[in-house]
Structures are given as structure tokens and as C-alpha cells.
Write an enzyme that holds these catalytic residues in place. Structure first.
Site, short mmCIF file in Angstrom:
data_model
loop_
_atom_site.label_atom_id
_atom_site.label_comp_id
_atom_site.label_asym_id
_atom_site.label_seq_id
_atom_site.Cartn_x
_atom_site.Cartn_y
_atom_site.Cartn_z
N HIS A 1 1.48 -9.85 -3.38
CA HIS A 1 1.53 -11.25 -3.79
C HIS A 1 1.17 -12.19 -2.64
O HIS A 1 0.35 -13.10 -2.79
CB HIS A 1 2.93 -11.58 -4.32
CG HIS A 1 3.23 -10.95 -5.63
ND1 HIS A 1 4.28 -11.36 -6.43
CD2 HIS A 1 2.64 -9.94 -6.31
CE1 HIS A 1 4.31 -10.63 -7.53
NE2 HIS A 1 3.34 -9.75 -7.47
N SER B 1 -1.57 -8.64 -9.81
CA SER B 1 -0.79 -9.73 -9.23
C SER B 1 -1.46 -10.34 -8.02
O SER B 1 -1.37 -11.55 -7.79
CB SER B 1 0.61 -9.24 -8.86
OG SER B 1 1.29 -8.75 -10.00
#
Length: 288
Positions: free
Chosen positions: A239, A193
Site C-alpha cells: 500500500h 491494492s
């Protein structure tokens, strides 16, 4: 939009006016993009797609927006990254938790099976990278690989292979470093991610650099952040770290002045690397 001078803008460099067009597709191209052909000049797209076979063998190599070489396969590094992720995903399915325990991101924890302390703060820095290509659940793997394929396919051709590889590496490292900095020491995490969000950040910078419509990018970033902060079990630190790291690296790569392009690009990548290193060292000192 046509400039006031009446000349169109290069289709790859929106800030450069030009009176030259590709002899095959007739798109406007600037001196940096035009490639000598048997008759006139051709654009990088026509050459990349095999249409431009008429240019001389010793003609100047076409360059990406970041100064890299235009490659015939604009997704080669993306394919390699997906293959690495797939290989480790299969290894996890075959060997089980053993692979996850050895390669996932964890700061500092006691392993009763080994009777020792393990984690990044214990010197296992490789976890900062191996965790970015490691997946355990099918949905997690598929979602990240889809994002890598789609957004990587947009960003890689405009950066070139070497710069794109550096972007992915630093994006993943930035996500891991930020997660390591803020997450509990014994909380493991894994997944690509951070790399995917780094590509999202780079896509936003690229779109702005090309002076294209930013609204689809803003909408995509907004939805991605919404999912990040509303779904349980998501490492929002990875993230955000990947997003910011990727955007910073992409800005340095795409906005470096041509006269000092390599120096500025190296400096931008080095700066992000130093920031990541600083976060890792600071957190390691706090945990130990």
C-alpha cells in the site's frame, strides 16, 4: 475564485486566466483546451460527450492536463485492467491454488512439490507484476475493483490513456518492490491494492494541481491508511509503496513544463522504475 484581473480561470487549468468560453456550456477555456467548432470554440468535455460534433475534422486534438489526447471513453484502460483482474480471479476459482502459487508475489521459498526454490529472488521477476492483478477472495477482489473503477475514473481522463497505463504499471510495481524489500522472503502476497493506492496518490497530486478542495482527498487517504494499519492480513508495504510511487509518477506527469513535457515525464517514470529496480536487486542479493 475570480482573479484580480477580472478574468476567470480555465476550468481545467486553474493557473491560466482566459477570456474565452465554450460556445455550448460556457465554461472558461484556455488556448490549450479550446477546440475549433463551426462557431467559436468548445471545451474537451463537450467534444468528449459528443456535443461538439461541429468542429472541423482536422482541428487540433484536445489535450489532458498531462498532455495526452482526450479520449471519448475516459475509462478504457480502467476497464481493461478490471477485465484482466476478473479473468485471473475466475482462473483462481477454477484452478485453485495452482494459479496463486505460480503468480503471487513471493521472495524466496522452497517448494516441496517441485523440489526447487521459487520466488522473485530466484529469478521469477514476473511475479512483481502478475501479483498485482491476482485475487483469491471475493471481498478482496470487489473492494479493489471498486477502488480502481471510482478513482481510476477520476485520474484516467486527466492523464490520457498512455500516461495512465504507465502510472498503473509503475504503481503496482512500486508496491510489489517495496513489499518484496521489507516482507519476509517466504511470505506470499497478491492483489491490486498497490495500483489502487497509486491512484489515490495520483488523485491527491491531481487535486492539488487543479487547486481544488483537498479536504475530501486528505480524509480518504487518512481512512485508507487507517484501514491499512489496523486490519490484519494487509500488506502495508504494498500500500505504501504504491501510494508513494503513484504520487511521484503523477507529480512528474502533471507538473512537467510544457516546453519539455515529454522529456520530464519520461525522466520521472524512469526514475521511479530505477528506484523499484534498485529495491528488487538489493533484496534479491540479501536473500540469495
Amino acid at each position: 475564485m475570480e482573479p484580480q484581473s477580472g478574468l476567470p480561470r480555465c476550468y481545467r487549468h486553474q493557473d491560466v486566466e482566459t477570456g474565452i468560453r465554450c460556445t455550448r456550456c460556457e465554461k472558461p477555456i484556455c488556448p490549450q483546451c479550446m477546440i475549433s467548432a463551426s462557431v467559436g470554440f468548445q471545451c474537451p468535455d463537450c467534444v468528449r460527450n459528443g456535443s461538439g460534433t461541429g468542429h472541423a475534422p482536422d482541428a487540433n486534438q484536445p489535450r489532458t492536463l498531462a498532455g495526452g489526447r482526450v479520449a471519448s471513453d475516459g475509462r478504457l484502460i480502467t476497464k481493461i485492467l478490471i477485465a484482466i483482474n476478473l479473468a485471473l480471479f475466475i482462473a483462481v476459482q477454477v484452478a485453485g491454488d495452482r494459479v496463486v502459487d505460480e503468480l503471487s508475489l513471493i521472495g524466496y521459498a522452497y517448494n516441496p512439490a517441485l523440489a526447487e526454490v521459487v520466488g522473485v529472488a530466484d529469478g521469477e521477476w514476473y511475479r512483481l507484476i502478475t501479483s498485482t492483478v491476482l485475487h483469491q477472495e471475493v471481498a478482496h477482489f470487489v473492494f479493489n475493483m471498486l477502488g480502481l473503477w471510482v478513482i481510476g475514473g477520476i485520474v484516467e481522463p486527466e492523464l490520457g490513456r498512455i500516461r495512465y497505463a504507465a502510472l498503473c504499471l509503475l504503481s503496482g510495481l512500486s508496491g510489489s518492490a517495496f513489499a518484496f524489500l521489507l516482507s519476509p522472503g517466504n511470505q506470499p502476497s497478491l492483489g491490486a491494492s498497490g495500483v489502487v493506492f497509486g491512484l489515490i496518490g495520483a488523485w491527491a497530486v491531481l487535486t492539488r494541481r487543479q487547486r481544488l478542495d483537498m479536504r475530501p482527498v486528505i480524509l480518504f487517504v487518512g481512512l485508507s491508511l487507517l484501514l491499512t494499519f489496523t486490519r490484519p492480513g494487509i500488506s502495508w508495504e504494498a500500500h505504501i509503496g504504491g501510494l508513494v510511487g503513484g504520487a511521484l509518477v503523477a507529480y512528474g506527469l502533471l507538473h512537467a513544463p510544457r516546453a519539455r513535457r515529454n522529456v520530464v515525464q519520461y525522466a520521472a517514470c524512469g526514475l521511479v522504475l530505477l528506484i523499484d529496480l534498485g529495491m528488487v536487486l538489493a533484496r534479491s542479493a540479501a536473500l540469495t
